[in-house]
Each structure stands twice: as C-alpha cells, then as structure tokens.
Design a protein around this motif. Structure first.
Motif, PDB file in Angstrom:
ATOM      1  N   CYS A  52      39.503  26.291  24.179  1.00  0.00           N
ATOM      2  CA  CYS A  52      38.232  26.013  24.599  1.00  0.00           C
ATOM      3  C   CYS A  52      37.410  27.131  25.101  1.00  0.00           C
ATOM      4  CB  CYS A  52      38.475  25.080  25.801  1.00  0.00           C
ATOM      5  SG  CYS A  52      38.974  23.235  25.236  1.00  0.00           S
ATOM      6  N   SER A  53      38.139  27.961  25.742  1.00  0.00           N
ATOM      7  CA  SER A  53      37.334  29.349  26.112  1.00  0.00           C
ATOM      8  C   SER A  53      36.793  30.185  24.765  1.00  0.00           C
ATOM      9  CB  SER A  53      38.237  30.254  26.855  1.00  0.00           C
ATOM     10  OG  SER A  53      39.181  30.648  26.172  1.00  0.00           O
ATOM     11  N   ILE A  54      37.565  30.124  23.765  1.00  0.00           N
ATOM     12  CA  ILE A  54      37.170  30.606  22.674  1.00  0.00           C
ATOM     13  C   ILE A  54      36.064  29.717  21.835  1.00  0.00           C
ATOM     14  CG2 ILE A  54      37.828  31.354  20.169  1.00  0.00           C
ATOM     15  CD1 ILE A  54      40.688  32.184  21.302  1.00  0.00           C
ATOM     16  N   TYR A  55      36.270  28.563  21.566  1.00  0.00           N
ATOM     17  CA  TYR A  55      35.330  27.595  21.100  1.00  0.00           C
ATOM     18  C   TYR A  55      34.133  27.649  21.855  1.00  0.00           C
ATOM     19  CZ  TYR A  55      33.517  23.626  18.751  1.00  0.00           C
ATOM     20  OH  TYR A  55      32.709  22.618  18.157  1.00  0.00           O
ATOM     21  N   PHE A  56      33.886  27.425  23.029  1.00  0.00           N
ATOM     22  CA  PHE A  56      33.035  27.244  23.912  1.00  0.00           C
ATOM     23  C   PHE A  56      32.389  28.628  24.252  1.00  0.00           C
ATOM     24  CE2 PHE A  56      34.773  23.277  24.331  1.00  0.00           C
ATOM     25  CZ  PHE A  56      33.905  21.953  23.669  1.00  0.00           C
ATOM     26  N   GLN A  57      32.949  29.676  23.981  1.00  0.00           N
ATOM     27  CA  GLN A  57      32.368  31.061  24.318  1.00  0.00           C
ATOM     28  C   GLN A  57      32.227  31.159  25.671  1.00  0.00           C
ATOM     29  OE1 GLN A  57      29.182  31.839  21.893  1.00  0.00           O
ATOM     30  NE2 GLN A  57      30.531  31.994  19.874  1.00  0.00           N
ATOM     31  N   PHE A  58      33.380  30.806  26.734  1.00  0.00           N
ATOM     32  CA  PHE A  58      33.014  31.068  28.024  1.00  0.00           C
ATOM     33  C   PHE A  58      33.116  32.505  28.269  1.00  0.00           C
ATOM     34  CE2 PHE A  58      36.235  27.179  28.430  1.00  0.00           C
ATOM     35  CZ  PHE A  58      35.372  26.244  28.556  1.00  0.00           C
ATOM     36  N   ASP A  59      32.276  32.688  29.411  1.00  0.00           N
ATOM     37  CA  ASP A  59      32.019  34.032  29.682  1.00  0.00           C
ATOM     38  C   ASP A  59      33.273  34.646  30.685  1.00  0.00           C
ATOM     39  OD1 ASP A  59      30.821  36.611  29.962  1.00  0.00           O
ATOM     40  OD2 ASP A  59      29.530  35.781  31.588  1.00  0.00           O
ATOM     41  N   LEU A  60      34.387  34.920  30.151  1.00  0.00           N
ATOM     42  CA  LEU A  60      35.381  35.275  30.714  1.00  0.00           C
ATOM     43  C   LEU A  60      35.582  36.864  30.880  1.00  0.00           C
ATOM     44  CD1 LEU A  60      37.983  32.670  29.430  1.00  0.00           C
ATOM     45  CD2 LEU A  60      36.906  32.644  31.463  1.00  0.00           C
ATOM     46  N   PRO A  61      35.912  37.544  31.823  1.00  0.00           N
ATOM     47  CA  PRO A  61      36.090  38.913  31.956  1.00  0.00           C
ATOM     48  C   PRO A  61      37.020  39.381  30.888  1.00  0.00           C
ATOM     49  CG  PRO A  61      36.868  37.899  34.252  1.00  0.00           C
ATOM     50  CD  PRO A  61      36.286  36.843  33.316  1.00  0.00           C
ATOM     51  N   GLN A  62      36.878  40.980  30.605  1.00  0.00           N
ATOM     52  CA  GLN A  62      38.139  41.424  29.832  1.00  0.00           C
ATOM     53  C   GLN A  62      39.531  41.167  30.313  1.00  0.00           C
ATOM     54  OE1 GLN A  62      37.662  42.242  26.497  1.00  0.00           O
ATOM     55  NE2 GLN A  62      35.610  41.552  26.541  1.00  0.00           N
ATOM     56  N   LEU A  63      39.432  41.507  31.658  1.00  0.00           N
ATOM     57  CA  LEU A  63      40.730  41.422  32.351  1.00  0.00           C
ATOM     58  C   LEU A  63      41.581  39.951  31.938  1.00  0.00           C
ATOM     59  CD1 LEU A  63      40.249  42.780  35.880  1.00  0.00           C
ATOM     60  CD2 LEU A  63      41.876  43.705  34.379  1.00  0.00           C
ATOM     61  N   PHE A  64      40.882  38.802  31.850  1.00  0.00           N
ATOM     62  CA  PHE A  64      41.436  37.611  31.583  1.00  0.00           C
ATOM     63  C   PHE A  64      42.216  37.917  30.082  1.00  0.00           C
ATOM     64  CE2 PHE A  64      41.499  33.692  29.044  1.00  0.00           C
ATOM     65  CZ  PHE A  64      42.101  32.936  29.991  1.00  0.00           C
ATOM     66  N   TRP A  65      41.476  38.720  29.083  1.00  0.00           N
ATOM     67  CA  TRP A  65      42.205  38.798  27.860  1.00  0.00           C
ATOM     68  C   TRP A  65      43.259  39.642  27.789  1.00  0.00           C
ATOM     69  CZ3 TRP A  65      41.404  34.539  25.062  1.00  0.00           C
ATOM     70  CH2 TRP A  65      40.088  33.810  25.316  1.00  0.00           C
ATOM     71  N   TYR A  66      43.096  40.837  28.584  1.00  0.00           N
ATOM     72  CA  TYR A  66      44.096  41.804  28.425  1.00  0.00           C
ATOM     73  C   TYR A  66      45.267  41.744  29.415  1.00  0.00           C
ATOM     74  CZ  TYR A  66      40.642  44.055  25.166  1.00  0.00           C
ATOM     75  OH  TYR A  66      39.881  43.933  24.285  1.00  0.00           O
ATOM     76  N   ILE A  67      45.020  40.959  30.544  1.00  0.00           N
ATOM     77  CA  ILE A  67      46.309  41.022  31.497  1.00  0.00           C
ATOM     78  C   ILE A  67      46.534  39.539  31.644  1.00  0.00           C
ATOM     79  CG2 ILE A  67      46.714  40.993  33.797  1.00  0.00           C
ATOM     80  CD1 ILE A  67      44.792  43.596  34.081  1.00  0.00           C
ATOM     81  N   PHE A  68      45.605  38.517  31.804  1.00  0.00           N
ATOM     82  CA  PHE A  68      46.175  37.100  32.278  1.00  0.00           C
ATOM     83  C   PHE A  68      46.952  36.686  30.784  1.00  0.00           C
ATOM     84  CE2 PHE A  68      45.570  32.688  31.910  1.00  0.00           C
ATOM     85  CZ  PHE A  68      46.031  32.163  33.006  1.00  0.00           C
ATOM     86  N   ILE A  69      46.333  36.553  29.602  1.00  0.00           N
ATOM     87  CA  ILE A  69      47.071  36.116  28.474  1.00  0.00           C
ATOM     88  C   ILE A  69      48.436  36.687  28.286  1.00  0.00           C
ATOM     89  CG2 ILE A  69      46.863  35.732  26.126  1.00  0.00           C
ATOM     90  CD1 ILE A  69      44.881  33.744  27.806  1.00  0.00           C
ATOM     91  N   PRO A  70      48.356  38.110  28.057  1.00  0.00           N
ATOM     92  CA  PRO A  70      49.678  38.780  27.937  1.00  0.00           C
ATOM     93  C   PRO A  70      50.827  38.348  29.071  1.00  0.00           C
ATOM     94  CG  PRO A  70      47.988  40.228  27.524  1.00  0.00           C
ATOM     95  CD  PRO A  70      47.478  39.169  28.043  1.00  0.00           C
ATOM     96  N   THR A  71      50.324  38.467  30.373  1.00  0.00           N
ATOM     97  CA  THR A  71      51.237  37.955  31.366  1.00  0.00           C
ATOM     98  C   THR A  71      51.816  36.720  31.276  1.00  0.00           C
ATOM     99  OG1 THR A  71      50.072  39.587  32.854  1.00  0.00           O
ATOM    100  CG2 THR A  71      51.688  37.681  33.974  1.00  0.00           C
TER     101      THR A  71
END
Length: 179
Positions: A52-71
C-alpha cells in the motif's frame, strides 16, 4: 537433644543419573503447518502495508526503507529458520518420575518436570489445533498461572495417554505420602 549440625556432602558428578537418557518422540508433523500459519499472519499485515505504501505513494522517510524493512525482514527470516530448523528438536518423553520436553534451534530449551510437582493437567484444542485435529497438554505446578509446561502438536490419543499417566503418577505419589 537434637543434632543441629548442618551437613552438606560433596557429590561425585559421575555418579549422577543422565537425564538425557530417555526415549523421546517427535511432535506430530502436522503441527508445523500451524507454526507456518502463525508466521503468515504476522507477515501478511507487514506485506500489505509495504504494498500500500508503494501503490499509494505514502510519504515515508528514507529511514523506513533502509532500516525498518531490512530489520523486519531479518527478524522474520530468523523466526522462519527457528520454526523450520527448530521443529526437528521438538521432542517429548515420559519416565517413571518426570516428563521431558525439548524445543528450539537458536535457543534450545530442555524442560524436565517431576510428576510430584504437577498439580493440574489440561488437554486443550484451540482453533488452529482443531484445524489439524491436534491437541496440546498443559501441566501446571504451584504458583504458575500460565502453565509450567505446554506441549503443542499432539494427537488426541497421545495427549489423553499423557494426561492419564501423569494423573496416575500423581495419585500413586499422594497414596505413598499418606501411608
């Protein structure tokens, strides 16, 4: 007059019985489906949120993609390894005076529970266990409200036999103590 001398004799460790000399049985193989389903229920909302965040293009910080997802991916991968590899280590066994249970891959845990400490035995079947026609047995001792030992993934006959055996052992122990 009472002798109040405290004695604490040394024990030779070679003379102690080996608690691991026990014939163990594996948990029913159908139980791994339930463990996989539990992982799936945790992964699904995370996966839906990412899609949903990709499809609806949520304005998420880069930390989310580089830290949260891998963790989260690492934790879920480790959990999956624990379930898959640790399932082979889920064994149980009965002896004259105690019940033995082991589980775990990264953190291996072995529990030996003496029958004389068991106060209550419960055979349960929740919704996921019912789906695979499996049962669990919970053994309670004094002071533990959640059960001291729970063995999940047993067929009905095995769970009932264990309960009957534990209750019989407790009955025999209470008969000996009153004599």
């Amino acid at each position: 007059m009472l002798d109040k001398t405290f004695k604490n004799q040394d024990l030779n460790l070679n003379d102690l019985p080996d608690y691991q000399k026990i014939e163990t049985r594996f948990i029913n193989p159908k139980y791994i489906k339930i463990l996989r389903l539990q992982i799936g229920f945790l992964v699904l909302p995370v996966f839906i949120f990412i899609v949903c965040s990709i499809y609806f293009q949520f304005d998420l910080p880069q930390l989310f993609w580089y830290i949260f997802i891998p963790t989260v991916s690492l934790v879920l991968s480790l959990w999956l390894i624990e379930v898959e590899a640790g399932f082979k280590k889920r064994t149980f066994g009965l002896r004259d005076h105690d019940i033995y249970f082991s589980k775990g891959f990264f953190v291996h845990k072995e529990t030996v529970l003496p029958f004389k400490r068991i106060q209550h035995v419960e055979v349960i079947q929740g919704i996921f266990l019912r789906w695979q026609n499996l049962y669990a047995i919970k053994l309670y001792t004094a002071g533990a409200s959640s059960g001291d030992l729970a063995i999940y993934g047993l067929d009905k006959g095995t769970a009932s036999q264990i309960k009957a055996y534990v209750m019989q052992q407790n009955s025999d122990l209470s008969d000996e103590s009153t004599s």
